[in-house]
Design a protein around this motif. Structure first.
Motif, mmCIF file in Angstrom:
data_model
loop_
_atom_site.group_PDB
_atom_site.id
_atom_site.type_symbol
_atom_site.label_atom_id
_atom_site.label_comp_id
_atom_site.label_asym_id
_atom_site.label_seq_id
_atom_site.Cartn_x
_atom_site.Cartn_y
_atom_site.Cartn_z
ATOM 1 N N ASN A 136 0.821 -1.204 0.000
ATOM 2 C CA ASN A 136 0.000 0.000 0.000
ATOM 3 C C ASN A 136 0.862 1.264 0.000
ATOM 4 O O ASN A 136 0.544 2.253 -0.651
ATOM 5 N N TYR A 137 1.949 1.208 0.760
ATOM 6 C CA TYR A 137 2.844 2.371 0.830
ATOM 7 C C TYR A 137 3.406 2.681 -0.559
ATOM 8 O O TYR A 137 3.373 3.818 -1.024
ATOM 9 N N GLN A 138 3.914 1.632 -1.257
ATOM 10 C CA GLN A 138 4.497 1.840 -2.590
ATOM 11 C C GLN A 138 3.444 2.360 -3.577
ATOM 12 O O GLN A 138 3.727 3.256 -4.376
ATOM 13 N N ARG A 139 2.213 1.805 -3.483
ATOM 14 C CA ARG A 139 1.141 2.260 -4.371
ATOM 15 C C ARG A 139 0.790 3.720 -4.078
ATOM 16 O O ARG A 139 0.561 4.525 -4.987
ATOM 17 N N ALA A 140 0.788 4.062 -2.794
ATOM 18 C CA ALA A 140 0.455 5.433 -2.401
ATOM 19 C C ALA A 140 1.484 6.425 -2.929
ATOM 20 O O ALA A 140 1.153 7.494 -3.449
ATOM 21 N N ILE A 141 2.749 6.030 -2.819
ATOM 22 C CA ILE A 141 3.828 6.915 -3.288
ATOM 23 C C ILE A 141 3.694 7.139 -4.801
ATOM 24 O O ILE A 141 3.806 8.256 -5.304
ATOM 25 N N GLU A 142 3.394 6.037 -5.500
ATOM 26 C CA GLU A 142 3.207 6.123 -6.948
ATOM 27 C C GLU A 142 2.036 7.070 -7.276
ATOM 28 O O GLU A 142 2.134 7.931 -8.149
ATOM 29 N N TRP A 143 0.943 6.899 -6.536
ATOM 30 C CA TRP A 143 -0.246 7.736 -6.754
ATOM 31 C C TRP A 143 0.074 9.224 -6.481
ATOM 32 O O TRP A 143 -0.311 10.102 -7.244
ATOM 33 N N LEU A 144 0.845 9.465 -5.387
ATOM 34 C CA LEU A 144 1.199 10.852 -5.042
ATOM 35 C C LEU A 144 1.997 11.491 -6.177
ATOM 36 O O LEU A 144 1.782 12.646 -6.536
ATOM 37 N N ARG A 145 2.912 10.702 -6.753
ATOM 38 C CA ARG A 145 3.732 11.219 -7.861
ATOM 39 C C ARG A 145 2.850 11.558 -9.055
ATOM 40 O O ARG A 145 3.052 12.573 -9.705
ATOM 41 N N GLU A 146 1.878 10.660 -9.294
ATOM 42 C CA GLU A 146 0.958 10.907 -10.415
ATOM 43 C C GLU A 146 0.165 12.197 -10.221
ATOM 44 O O GLU A 146 -0.211 12.864 -11.182
ATOM 45 N N GLN A 147 -0.071 12.562 -8.958
ATOM 46 C CA GLN A 147 -0.811 13.803 -8.668
ATOM 47 C C GLN A 147 0.057 15.052 -8.866
ATOM 48 O O GLN A 147 -0.410 16.168 -8.705
ATOM 49 N N GLY A 148 1.341 14.829 -9.142
ATOM 50 C CA GLY A 148 2.228 15.972 -9.368
ATOM 51 C C GLY A 148 2.946 16.440 -8.116
ATOM 52 O O GLY A 148 3.494 17.545 -8.075
ATOM 53 N N LEU A 149 2.966 15.596 -7.069
ATOM 54 C CA LEU A 149 3.648 15.979 -5.829
ATOM 55 C C LEU A 149 5.106 15.514 -5.865
ATOM 56 O O LEU A 149 5.415 14.466 -6.435
ATOM 57 N N HIS A 150 5.976 16.313 -5.234
ATOM 58 C CA HIS A 150 7.382 15.917 -5.123
ATOM 59 C C HIS A 150 7.582 15.259 -3.764
ATOM 60 O O HIS A 150 7.133 15.784 -2.766
ATOM 61 N N ILE A 151 8.254 14.117 -3.761
ATOM 62 C CA ILE A 151 8.436 13.381 -2.507
ATOM 63 C C ILE A 151 9.921 13.291 -2.166
ATOM 64 O O ILE A 151 10.747 12.931 -3.003
ATOM 65 N N MET A 152 10.209 13.658 -0.934
ATOM 66 C CA MET A 152 11.603 13.577 -0.482
ATOM 67 C C MET A 152 11.642 12.920 0.885
ATOM 68 O O MET A 152 10.663 12.982 1.632
ATOM 69 N N GLY A 153 12.771 12.334 1.213
ATOM 70 C CA GLY A 153 12.961 11.792 2.555
ATOM 71 C C GLY A 153 13.132 12.943 3.526
ATOM 72 O O GLY A 153 13.721 13.970 3.185
ATOM 73 N N LEU A 154 12.625 12.771 4.736
ATOM 74 C CA LEU A 154 12.711 13.841 5.728
ATOM 75 C C LEU A 154 14.176 14.156 6.061
ATOM 76 O O LEU A 154 14.540 15.291 6.338
#
Lengths: 405, 141
Positions: free
Chosen positions: B56-74
């Protein structure tokens, strides 16, 4: 006393590469193990060090004359104003000077991101510094305006002259008030959320020679990574401060005025600092070698953090408004443990002076002496000590228009 | 199970989307918000801890990227410049999570980026200004 050693004898041993040197931290165990007499017989020099914020610092520069010549009037270095009320192209850049455009504490707490201390650090690290100056013009000095850059290697002289460094002990700052305060002792959280101190304790130069028996005018020292000298006693020099049985003061005591050639210093040991809500300043690294002339000097040098005390002072009301005295005395051993107990409350501690830096400076000075590169000096004249009975004056707020009899 | 601290950077056009709702509802993740800096129609920043199943975590990250969000490690947010640090220790009583810690008997400062919650108090409390952030925001200046 059985041991009686002269500076000349010590220097002979240094030149022969045979001097026995320990830092003021290492010597504690040496004396514990061998006893005072044997340790005094074997050891020639003890080195000290400190690396803390020292606001009363600055540098005299002679930038040379342009063509035509100029008598500098208003001068800035990287937008930080320098004092030019001396000869034509001489100036003094003070560590706490701020650019006139700095908003200071208009938006409290101000950042003070760049000041005189940073100019000195940048100069020493070899960077080009923007010099802007105006002048009123004279027959002999006709130029009225100059904008140029200077570098340390290109100007005539650059002399670090610090009117007050190396405080022999200092306050431990806490905040008894209901909100965070921003001081030269750092950020102090409300209701004694933290206690900040600023001394290297057992490694600090003047804690190892509490009555100034070896340190005097002309003493050669480590200053800013190079060589320097003790020029005078520092401002607010207070050898009359109350002392413990081991002769070390339990309040801020003696101070030193230091001088040295900036051109041979290292920006690692002269660092511009920004104190949130307070101002800009400089962190100065300095260290003093102490000749072990006899057992008494060795006893002073073997002092431990457990036996050195500092006063805890409230910086909300106590210090700024001179309300009340200190809350308690605490030892540097307790301060360095990370927590002190004040009236039953455990208060986390932090230092503004770098003990790791102090340790490195004392170690470097030891290396220099062992390698025969650094010899000791006898003072040209002593610094005022207890017998001078110095009393510090406050500034009275008098009516300046009233004629005084 | 996976537990990860991340930072989301929102471009202005997605700031008003109910992202957290979807993370919980569609991906069955537990969301613990550490810090948020969200303003209507401006770029936003959200620091949070996500936990749930690895898939679920990996799918969520993929979905967030598709929404145009940038993801970084804290842990990439705050940088300790060891060359600027003088090891005084002033920051260690300001840091609320002991990410900045004082080591005894070495008497040196160390920074554990995994304990950092990007509160940014150290940025201005450090007199040598050895702490830096990569992200431009109103609190770092």
């Amino acid at each position: 006393m059985k041991i009686n050693r002269s500076i000349e004898e010590i220097n002979e041993k240094i030149k022969a590469g045979k001097a026995v040197v320990f830092t003021a931290e290492e010597i504690i165990d040496v004396v514990k193990e061998k006893g005072l007499e044997e340790a005094s017989a074997q050891v020639d020099v003890v080195t000290t060090g400190t690396f803390g914020p020292m606001c009363s610092s600055g540098a005299f520069l002679n930038v040379g004359h342009p063509t035509p010549r100029i008598k500098l009037n208003e001068v800035s270095l990287n937008s930080v104003p320098a004092y030019a009320g001396i000869a034509a192209v001489d100036l003094y850049i003070g560590a706490t000077a701020l650019p006139t455009s700095d908003p200071a504490n208009l938006k409290h707490p101000g950042d003070f991101i760049y000041g005189g201390g940073h100019v000195i650090e940048d100069l020493v690290s070899g960077k080009a510094i923007r010099l802007e100056a105006s002048a009123y013009g004279t027959d002999c000095y006709p130029l009225k305006r100059i904008e140029t850059t200077i570098r340390l290697s290109e100007i005539n002289e650059a002399t670090l002259y610090n009117p007050r460094n190396a405080y022999q002990n200092y306050n431990v700052a806490v905040n008894l008030g209901p909100k965070t305060i921003y001081t030269y002792m750092g950020v102090l959280k409300m209701n004694m959320g933290n206690a900040n101190y600023s001394s290297a304790g057992q490694l600090s130069p003047l804690f190892n020679d509490p009555l100034l028996k070896t340190i005097g005018i002309g003493t050669r020292i480590f200053l800013g990574g190079g060589l320097g000298y003790v020029a005078w006693h520092g401002t607010q020099h207070n050898p009359s401060a109350k002392r413990a049985e081991n002769d070390t003061p339990v309040y801020p005591g003696a101070t030193l005025a230091l001088i040295g050639d900036l051109k041979q210093m290292d920006s690692r040991w002269l660092r511009g600092l920004s104190f949130l809500g307070y101002g800009a300043t400089i962190q100065v690294g300095m260290g003093v070698p102490i000749p072990i002339l006899n057992e008494e000097i060795m006893r002073y040098c073997s002092v431990r953090d457990e036996d050195l005390y500092a006063p805890v002072v409230d910086y909300n009301r106590g210090y700024p408004y001179k309300e009340g005295t200190e809350l308690t005395l605490v030892s540097y051993a307790d301060l360095k443990s990370g927590s002190i107990n004040i009236n039953g409350q455990a208060v986390p501690t932090a230092s503004l002076s770098s003990y790791a830096g102090a340790r490195e400076i004392a170690g470097t000075l030891k290396d220099w002496i062992e390698a025969g590169q650094f010899t000791l000096t006898a003072p040209s004249a002593p610094l005022p000590s207890i017998e001078a009975e110095i009393k510090l004056n406050a500034l009275p707020q008098k009516d300046p228009d009233k004629r005084e009899v | 199970m996976i537990k990860q601290k991340i930072v989301l950077r929102y471009p202005p056009h997605v700031v008003e989307q109910p992202t957290i709702y979807h993370l919980i509802k569609d991906f069955d993740l537990m969301v613990n918000i550490l810090r948020a800096d969200i303003n209507p129609k401006k770029e936003g920043r959200l620091m949070m801890e996500l936990s749930g199943s690895e898939l679920n975590y990996q799918r969520a990250i993929e979905w967030l990227r598709e929404q145009g969000l940038h993801i970084m490690g804290l842990e990439q947010q705050i940088i300790w410049r060891s060359d600027r640090c003088t090891h005084c220790g002033a920051c260690t009583v300001i840091c609320p999570t002991e990410a900045l810690a004082f080591n005894r008997p070495e008497m040196t400062v160390s920074f554990d980026e995994y304990k950092c919650v990007v509160c940014e108090l150290c940025l201005r409390a450090c007199p040598a200004r050895a702490m830096e952030t990569l992200v431009e925001n109103s609190n770092s200046k």
